[in-house]
Motif scaffolding. Structure first.
Motif, PDB file in Angstrom:
ATOM      1  N   ILE A  14       0.841  -1.203   0.000  1.00  0.00           N
ATOM      2  CA  ILE A  14       0.000   0.000   0.000  1.00  0.00           C
ATOM      3  C   ILE A  14       0.870   1.245   0.000  1.00  0.00           C
ATOM      4  O   ILE A  14       0.634   2.203  -0.747  1.00  0.00           O
ATOM      5  CB  ILE A  14      -0.952  -0.009   1.215  1.00  0.00           C
ATOM      6  N   HIS A  15       1.912   1.235   0.841  1.00  0.00           N
ATOM      7  CA  HIS A  15       2.811   2.389   0.902  1.00  0.00           C
ATOM      8  C   HIS A  15       3.539   2.585  -0.415  1.00  0.00           C
ATOM      9  O   HIS A  15       3.723   3.705  -0.881  1.00  0.00           O
ATOM     10  CB  HIS A  15       3.841   2.194   2.019  1.00  0.00           C
ATOM     11  N   LEU A  16       3.988   1.484  -0.991  1.00  0.00           N
ATOM     12  CA  LEU A  16       4.730   1.575  -2.237  1.00  0.00           C
ATOM     13  C   LEU A  16       3.901   2.242  -3.332  1.00  0.00           C
ATOM     14  O   LEU A  16       4.389   3.062  -4.097  1.00  0.00           O
ATOM     15  CB  LEU A  16       5.161   0.188  -2.701  1.00  0.00           C
ATOM     16  N   LEU A  17       2.635   1.867  -3.404  1.00  0.00           N
ATOM     17  CA  LEU A  17       1.783   2.349  -4.486  1.00  0.00           C
ATOM     18  C   LEU A  17       1.075   3.651  -4.139  1.00  0.00           C
ATOM     19  O   LEU A  17       0.683   4.401  -5.017  1.00  0.00           O
ATOM     20  CB  LEU A  17       0.742   1.277  -4.836  1.00  0.00           C
ATOM     21  N   GLY A  18       0.939   3.908  -2.837  1.00  0.00           N
ATOM     22  CA  GLY A  18       0.157   5.072  -2.429  1.00  0.00           C
ATOM     23  C   GLY A  18       0.959   6.305  -2.144  1.00  0.00           C
ATOM     24  O   GLY A  18       0.403   7.396  -2.040  1.00  0.00           O
ATOM     25  N   SER A  19       2.295   6.189  -1.981  1.00  0.00           N
ATOM     26  CA  SER A  19       3.091   7.369  -1.644  1.00  0.00           C
ATOM     27  C   SER A  19       4.276   7.478  -2.582  1.00  0.00           C
ATOM     28  O   SER A  19       5.408   7.627  -2.170  1.00  0.00           O
ATOM     29  CB  SER A  19       3.572   7.272  -0.198  1.00  0.00           C
ATOM     30  N   LEU A  20       4.014   7.359  -3.845  1.00  0.00           N
ATOM     31  CA  LEU A  20       5.063   7.339  -4.858  1.00  0.00           C
ATOM     32  C   LEU A  20       5.601   8.750  -5.077  1.00  0.00           C
ATOM     33  O   LEU A  20       4.875   9.636  -5.501  1.00  0.00           O
ATOM     34  CB  LEU A  20       4.492   6.780  -6.167  1.00  0.00           C
ATOM     35  N   PRO A  21       6.858   9.027  -4.753  1.00  0.00           N
ATOM     36  CA  PRO A  21       7.416  10.355  -4.963  1.00  0.00           C
ATOM     37  C   PRO A  21       7.680  10.622  -6.436  1.00  0.00           C
ATOM     38  O   PRO A  21       7.840   9.703  -7.239  1.00  0.00           O
ATOM     39  CB  PRO A  21       8.731  10.308  -4.180  1.00  0.00           C
ATOM     40  N   ALA A  31       4.818  -2.268  -8.017  1.00  0.00           N
ATOM     41  CA  ALA A  31       3.868  -3.357  -7.809  1.00  0.00           C
ATOM     42  C   ALA A  31       4.575  -4.707  -7.908  1.00  0.00           C
ATOM     43  O   ALA A  31       4.310  -5.624  -7.121  1.00  0.00           O
ATOM     44  CB  ALA A  31       2.740  -3.275  -8.835  1.00  0.00           C
ATOM     45  N   GLU A  32       5.494  -4.832  -8.861  1.00  0.00           N
ATOM     46  CA  GLU A  32       6.262  -6.060  -8.981  1.00  0.00           C
ATOM     47  C   GLU A  32       7.190  -6.251  -7.776  1.00  0.00           C
ATOM     48  O   GLU A  32       7.385  -7.366  -7.288  1.00  0.00           O
ATOM     49  CB  GLU A  32       7.084  -6.056 -10.276  1.00  0.00           C
ATOM     50  N   MET A  33       7.752  -5.122  -7.292  1.00  0.00           N
ATOM     51  CA  MET A  33       8.590  -5.208  -6.095  1.00  0.00           C
ATOM     52  C   MET A  33       7.802  -5.784  -4.932  1.00  0.00           C
ATOM     53  O   MET A  33       8.264  -6.681  -4.225  1.00  0.00           O
ATOM     54  CB  MET A  33       9.123  -3.815  -5.714  1.00  0.00           C
ATOM     55  N   ALA A  34       6.597  -5.255  -4.708  1.00  0.00           N
ATOM     56  CA  ALA A  34       5.780  -5.691  -3.575  1.00  0.00           C
ATOM     57  C   ALA A  34       5.487  -7.185  -3.655  1.00  0.00           C
ATOM     58  O   ALA A  34       5.412  -7.871  -2.636  1.00  0.00           O
ATOM     59  CB  ALA A  34       4.479  -4.899  -3.529  1.00  0.00           C
ATOM     60  N   ARG A  35       5.358  -7.691  -4.879  1.00  0.00           N
ATOM     61  CA  ARG A  35       5.031  -9.105  -5.054  1.00  0.00           C
ATOM     62  C   ARG A  35       6.177 -10.018  -4.613  1.00  0.00           C
ATOM     63  O   ARG A  35       5.964 -11.187  -4.286  1.00  0.00           O
ATOM     64  CB  ARG A  35       4.695  -9.358  -6.529  1.00  0.00           C
ATOM     65  N   HIS A  36       7.396  -9.480  -4.578  1.00  0.00           N
ATOM     66  CA  HIS A  36       8.565 -10.302  -4.240  1.00  0.00           C
ATOM     67  C   HIS A  36       9.049 -10.108  -2.798  1.00  0.00           C
ATOM     68  O   HIS A  36      10.050 -10.686  -2.412  1.00  0.00           O
ATOM     69  CB  HIS A  36       9.720  -9.990  -5.208  1.00  0.00           C
ATOM     70  N   LEU A  37       8.324  -9.310  -2.027  1.00  0.00           N
ATOM     71  CA  LEU A  37       8.777  -9.042  -0.661  1.00  0.00           C
ATOM     72  C   LEU A  37       8.280 -10.136   0.274  1.00  0.00           C
ATOM     73  O   LEU A  37       7.382  -9.936   1.085  1.00  0.00           O
ATOM     74  CB  LEU A  37       8.320  -7.656  -0.213  1.00  0.00           C
ATOM     75  N   ASN A  38       8.862 -11.279   0.154  1.00  0.00           N
ATOM     76  CA  ASN A  38       8.471 -12.438   0.938  1.00  0.00           C
ATOM     77  C   ASN A  38       9.347 -12.598   2.175  1.00  0.00           C
ATOM     78  O   ASN A  38      10.349 -11.913   2.353  1.00  0.00           O
ATOM     79  CB  ASN A  38       8.575 -13.703   0.071  1.00  0.00           C
ATOM     80  N   CYS A  39       8.959 -13.552   2.996  1.00  0.00           N
ATOM     81  CA  CYS A  39       9.792 -13.957   4.127  1.00  0.00           C
ATOM     82  C   CYS A  39      10.498 -15.259   3.759  1.00  0.00           C
ATOM     83  O   CYS A  39       9.889 -16.148   3.167  1.00  0.00           O
ATOM     84  CB  CYS A  39       8.949 -14.165   5.389  1.00  0.00           C
TER      85      CYS A  39
END
Length: 561
Positions: A14-21, A31-39
């Protein structure tokens, strides 16, 4: 994956897509970055209250990216940047540090390198971050897995306070990332020399190693045997003898000093006789030597990286002590270390004071297990050794006559209430002086009246403390930079008076207790010794099995593999 990990990843998306400078990566890329932020289950780190801790099980990249500005770190939409190339180069060359490139997904990272698809770029960035952190921890602090498997045996293993976010932030702010990563391993000479030795033996392995020497009778100078030819060829492969006499089958006088040097190299008796132990050393394979070097490089990572300008180094496995100032060995001596059942621990500390003519307050465990059985046989046992008996451990404890007590009726548990204290003197078990440095093991360095024990090659006779063969010379070194001048004559005078005296050590003097079964001596010769506590096999089993498991793990695989 834990519930809070899912929450953190979703929140970050949400932060990645909602506060894009303005001017930042595109929404599609983020969006692709967020998809890879796994544990990832790394036995390295985890998220707890959105904080990363080395002692847990997972490393959540979402926490890393949230803390570092919610943007790609090493890659942009045009491909990997300069720092990405730096990271990949270190991962590719992990073998130079005794690590394995396969543990850091080098193949997967390289397979993504030329792609400009946003999902591949996003995966490349996260894989670089993930494996940079794994490498940074492993090369600087060593794997923590041995500690988790056997905390008692590997108490010093790994850094349980490794901070992944802090490491990434430091890397991002470093003026020279290559220098930052290059400075992560220990910089001292002992580690550097092992790294050089690793390269030397890997070159030999790449050239085919060496042939095994056939079993047979003991060889002595003057013997002629076909195996002498094999021994010469073996020694030639490691540069210990020239190749001109490789085919000579006579064990001549020119070969004797070479064999003696080889025996010294492997911690054997330097008698020039090629018996079973020398033959076993000759037939140690290059692969076994490489593994031993890697184990000992790992051990150095577990200890202090900065040894200090002046320090005392004790190698438990080699029963020796070195006193070093400004990189120069000022003093070297034999030591006695703990028995197998009372192993001397590995740690670092700083000398606080010297205790001349010390009392020996006998530990309760020794009083129970060793003093009491002797007292039951002889009531004068304590008196004969100038050991005084007190009713308790408090200051107001009364002194008792140990010869009037019916020791047969005293149980081991009841023995704990007594304090046994040996007076200073030539008979005292601690010798003329002990060096005190704070540690949780209650271990210190001291002298001993039993000087004959230093004649043994294997010297594990103590209850854990370190007995020095030249304690007064060590005391002189410890006091050599104090404002008040301390000569050996002055030290001897204090000892002769026989009165206890405490001398504080104000100039920095560090103590490093190590366990090194492979090291490089002052002449640049690699040295091996016996594994007196049997730690190499256990560590190899843990470390290399863990590496094999990591290499086979699917957690590092990329989508397009």
């Amino acid at each position: 994956m834990k519930k809070n990990a899912f929450f953190l990843i979703a929140l970050l998306a949400i932060h990645l897509l909602g506060s894009l400078p303005a001017g930042a990566a595109s929404e599609a890329f983020l969006a692709e970055m967020a998809r890879h932020l796994n544990c990832f289950p790394l036995q390295l780190a985890s998220v707890s209250n959105q904080e990363i801790s080395i002692v847990n099980e997972d490393l959540c990249l979402a926490a890393i990216y949230k803390a570092t500005g919610m943007k790609p770190l090493w890659v942009n939409e045009n491909g990997p940047g300069k720092n990405a190339a730096v990271i990949l180069r270190f991962l590719e060359n992990a073998e130079t540090e005794g690590l394995r490139a396969g543990d850091y997904n080098v193949a997967g990272i390289k397979s993504l390198w030329q792609s400009r698809q946003l999902d591949h770029l996003a995966e490349l960035d996260t894989q670089l971050t993930l494996n940079f952190l794994k490498y940074s921890h492993d090369v600087s602090q060593g794997r923590i897995i041995p500690f988790k498997i056997d905390p008692a045996l590997f108490a010093e293993a790994g850094n349980q306070h490794f901070k992944p976010v802090q490491v990434v932030e430091q890397a991002l702010s470093a003026p020279d990332l290559a220098r930052y990563i290059g400075d992560l391993p220990p910089a001292h000479i002992y580690y550097r020399k092992l790294r050089e030795a690793l390269r030397f033996y890997r070159d030999i392995a790449g050239a085919g190693g060496w042939e095994m020497v056939a079993e047979g009778r003991t060889l002595r100078p003057g013997d002629r045997d076909e195996r002498v030819r094999q021994i010469r060829q073996r020694l030639a492969r490691t540069g210990e003898i020239g190749s001109t006499a490789e085919n000579e089958t006579l064990y001549d006088e020119q070969l004797v000093p070479v064999i003696k040097r080889f025996q010294k190299k492997f911690g054997l008796e330097e008698d020039g006789i090629i018996g079973k132990k020398t033959m076993t050393a000759l037939n140690t394979t290059v692969a076994e030597i490489i593994s031993k070097i890697i184990l000992n490089m790992t051990r150095w990572r577990w200890q202090e990286h900065e040894l200090g300008r002046r320090y005392i180094m004790v190698n438990i496995a080699n029963y020796d002590l070195k006193a070093v100032a400004d990189g120069r060995v000022e003093l070297e001596m034999a030591v006695i270390v703990g028995k197998f059942q009372h192993q001397t621990p590995v740690f670092s500390s700083r000398v606080q004071y010297l205790d001349f003519n010390p009392f020996w307050n006998i530990p309760p465990s020794i009083a129970r297990n060793e003093e009491l059985p002797e007292l039951r046989k002889d009531r004068h046992y304590l008196v004969n050794r100038k050991v005084r008996l007190f009713s308790g451990w408090g200051r107001d404890a009364a002194e008792l006559n140990s010869t009037t007590i019916d020791w047969a009726s005293v149980s081991p548990a009841e023995m704990d209430r007594y304090k046994l204290r040996q007076d200073p003197g030539s008979w005292n078990a601690l010798g003329p002086v002990k060096l005190m440095f704070p540690n949780r093991y209650d271990v210190y360095i001291h002298g001993t009246p039993a000087q004959e024990l230093f004649e043994h090659n294997i010297r594990n006779f103590s209850h854990g403390c370190i007995r020095a063969s030249q304690p007064l010379a060590l005391a002189e070194f410890a006091l050599s930079e104090e404002e008040q001048e301390w000569s050996m004559e002055k030290i001897q005078e204090i000892v002769t008076l026989g009165k206890r005296e405490i001398i504080n050590v104000t100039s920095p003097l560090l103590v490093h207790i190590t366990y090194q079964t492979v090291w490089v001596d002052n002449q640049g010769t690699i040295r091996f010794n016996s594994d007196s506590y049997g730690r190499d096999g256990k560590l190899a089993e843990i470390l290399f099995a863990a590496a094999d498991n990591a290499a086979g793990s699917t957690s590092n695989k990329t989508d397009n593999e």
